[in-house]
Scaffold this motif. Sequence first.
Motif, PDB file in Angstrom:
ATOM      1  N   UNK A  45       0.752  -1.422   0.081  1.00 40.22           N
ATOM      2  CA  UNK A  45      -0.168  -0.034   0.009  1.00 40.22           C
ATOM      3  C   UNK A  45       0.976   1.170   0.016  1.00 40.22           C
ATOM      4  N   UNK A  46       1.864   1.266   0.793  1.00 43.47           N
ATOM      5  CA  UNK A  46       2.755   2.522   1.069  1.00 43.47           C
ATOM      6  C   UNK A  46       3.612   2.423  -0.323  1.00 43.47           C
ATOM      7  N   UNK A  47       4.143   1.461  -0.948  1.00 42.62           N
ATOM      8  CA  UNK A  47       4.799   1.523  -2.075  1.00 42.62           C
ATOM      9  C   UNK A  47       3.872   2.099  -3.229  1.00 42.62           C
ATOM     10  N   UNK A  48       2.838   1.697  -3.080  1.00 37.92           N
ATOM     11  CA  UNK A  48       1.891   2.279  -4.252  1.00 37.92           C
ATOM     12  C   UNK A  48       1.516   3.615  -3.978  1.00 37.92           C
ATOM     13  N   UNK A  49       1.289   4.070  -2.877  1.00 38.50           N
ATOM     14  CA  UNK A  49       1.146   5.765  -2.411  1.00 38.50           C
ATOM     15  C   UNK A  49       2.490   6.384  -2.850  1.00 38.50           C
ATOM     16  N   UNK A  50       3.845   5.789  -2.689  1.00 38.90           N
ATOM     17  CA  UNK A  50       5.135   6.698  -3.153  1.00 38.90           C
ATOM     18  C   UNK A  50       4.886   6.836  -4.709  1.00 38.90           C
ATOM     19  N   UNK A  51       4.472   5.639  -5.507  1.00 34.50           N
ATOM     20  CA  UNK A  51       4.425   5.803  -6.861  1.00 34.50           C
ATOM     21  C   UNK A  51       3.506   7.019  -7.202  1.00 34.50           C
ATOM     22  N   UNK A  52       2.384   6.992  -6.624  1.00 32.89           N
ATOM     23  CA  UNK A  52       1.385   8.045  -6.887  1.00 32.89           C
ATOM     24  C   UNK A  52       2.027   9.366  -6.438  1.00 32.89           C
TER      25      UNK A  52
END
Length: 491
Positions: A130-137
Amino acid sequence: MRIALINPNPILEENEHFYGQKWPPLGILLLGTILKNQGHLVRLLDQASNGFSFDDVLKWIKRVDPEVIGISAMTVGFLSSIKISQMVKEWNPNIKIVLGHYHPTFCANKILKKYNHLVDYCVRGENEYIFSNLIIYLENSHNREPTDILGVSYRFNGKNRHNPDCPINKNLDDLPFIDRSFLKFPYRQNLAGMELMDSKLATTFFTRGCPYSCTYCAVSKFSNRQYRSKSPERLVKEFLYLASKGFSEVAFVDDNFSFNLKNVVKFCKLLRNENLDINWHVEMRVDKVSRELFEKMVSSGCKSISFGIESANQRILNYYNKKITPYQSLRAIKIAKKAKIDFVIGLFMLGAPFETLSECENTVRFAWNSGVDFFFLNIVETWPGIPMWDDLVSKGLINDKRWETSTRVIDLTHTEAQRKWILDLIRQTYKEYISFKRIGWIFKSIPDMLLSSYKRKIVFNFLKHFRNGMRTIVRLRNLKLSGFGKFSTDG
């Protein structure tokens, strides 16, 4: 991106401390490994173990100069997370602050309503990606709302937004081996602050989740009651990796290590074949035990088991929805001792809602006579996300406005005199339990120590660090427990 991950130290009252083990923070270590593998520049800080003041934390952040800060916000550390967030935003309001772990999972709406000027995002649930997807965003999509990132809560146009939950990680074998080089702190196996071994300590997990629903625990709700396990083969590879990095002590942080007995037995057989010089330690339920299981564990390096016994009173165990009996606890201890587990530890709690003083006394008496090598007595606390909290709120015993931290149950259901009596009982118990009055027990333990190479090493290490060991003993003898794992040095 430049990312800082922080495990905060809980804000405590003056002269208040934690007496628990300093363990590597597995959550941010795993998250940091994933982000590093994706090409990000990641730095980690374990404030809880390093003893950093909040000013020290801010100085560290300024040196790292991150674009995003992720903070592990368990309930006991939530207010610390907010304090760090405030200091960061005052220094550089452009840094994005992300909170994760139990408290943001259960209290995201309240956090964003009260602290939206400090907290940009809450990550809900256990899925590290979840956090890594947020970083991509954050890297690529500044001009649009992150509606497609599952498990994230945030503030948009003055309103709280909660994206759908993200499915939990079902295949734990897919998670990477953790990069232990992030943290330089010398973690050691210890008992209440006394280092037992000089060798390097790592934490790991075999399983995640729990199918039970104990009223004092948030794990079941956090994991949607889904129990998953790494394969025994994967776990043995991890042990080989840890051995190659110089680790010889491993502590499991599983919530239900032995639920799948076949997996545990297979792991022990495979690990034994590798003939590694690694000692490992677990917490277990008392109803998932057998002589065969313990003997397999011993043969593969298991040195200590901490049993979640909680209470000697069936009424209290039923309230906890623990689904065990005091007899099962005694049986588990007896079997573990016969199987030659070096250290059998009992974990107990006092101060359940309306628990009587005689019931508290009964639990202490049970702990004394149970046959464990050591026991811990803790004070029951409640917080959002556990069934006990919901029960106390529904009965009007606690106001939901106390959601920002944990609360001692005895402060809600016991009189001032009863609270003092329970805390004095714990203090006096430790004082008597760790005293020369038990010299007979010490002499009786000598043959057992001579037969156990692990216990002999602990004795030698104690003598090597004699002053520190004696300080710990004196502290435990004069322990003034003030909460779950917390003690006061005042007076």
